[in-house]
Motif scaffolding. Sequence first.
Motif, mmCIF file in Angstrom:
data_model
loop_
_atom_site.group_PDB
_atom_site.id
_atom_site.type_symbol
_atom_site.label_atom_id
_atom_site.label_comp_id
_atom_site.label_asym_id
_atom_site.label_seq_id
_atom_site.Cartn_x
_atom_site.Cartn_y
_atom_site.Cartn_z
ATOM 1 N N LYS A 119 0.813 -1.220 0.000
ATOM 2 C CA LYS A 119 0.000 0.000 0.000
ATOM 3 C C LYS A 119 0.849 1.273 0.000
ATOM 4 C CE LYS A 119 -4.046 -2.082 1.042
ATOM 5 N NZ LYS A 119 -5.226 -2.037 0.284
ATOM 6 N N THR A 163 -5.813 6.189 5.451
ATOM 7 C CA THR A 163 -6.426 5.099 6.219
ATOM 8 C C THR A 163 -5.473 3.930 6.448
ATOM 9 O OG1 THR A 163 -7.308 4.154 4.165
ATOM 10 C CG2 THR A 163 -8.761 5.642 5.405
ATOM 11 N N GLU A 164 -4.393 3.848 5.690
ATOM 12 C CA GLU A 164 -3.432 2.746 5.807
ATOM 13 C C GLU A 164 -2.134 3.167 6.492
ATOM 14 O OE1 GLU A 164 -4.014 -0.393 4.851
ATOM 15 O OE2 GLU A 164 -5.999 0.103 4.083
ATOM 16 N N ASN A 199 1.169 0.887 8.214
ATOM 17 C CA ASN A 199 2.385 0.824 7.396
ATOM 18 C C ASN A 199 3.531 1.689 7.921
ATOM 19 O OD1 ASN A 199 1.835 -0.864 4.843
ATOM 20 N ND2 ASN A 199 -0.022 0.346 5.126
#
Length: 172
Positions: free
Chosen positions: A83, A154-155, A159
Amino acid sequence: MMKSTLMISTLFIIMLTACGGGEKSDQSLNEEQPPQQEPSGDQPEQLAMYESDQLTVFETTGWEITDEKLASNRLNVMLNGDKVKAILTVVPNEKSFDEVKQELKTGAGDVEIIQEEDNYLSFQSKRNESIKTEVYLREEHNNVYVFTFMVPVTEYEANKEKIEKLLNNISI
């Protein structure tokens, strides 16, 4: 070809270690990283997934090199970490960090600045699917190193550690 690159890399590391006289030969991007230990018989040697005369990126789980471009004294290495996208850029130090950051902000368009420090810039786009961008700047060897990471907002939390691991595996 891979064996000769590995052999040259190993010889270069041995030469740096022998000539360094105990000084740290590679400068890590993250100054807070604990000092690296000398490899022992049971620790695997770090392998480079990308190497040039300007920077080395050591193998990092979850990351792969997707592209490399060298044009008119500018190096761009693109990486993909699922991502997260990363762009490692090396340019001659003809501009100050403030000028580089201003160009990045202008080029990004409509963004919200999250944090700005001397060697760091973080912003996110004002779109429905917002992207968080983190930019780390370093100046070494008459070059400016710009390490850019982009991830959906949102990630980001999921990460963050992946970004830090890659940063710790970049050597100038």
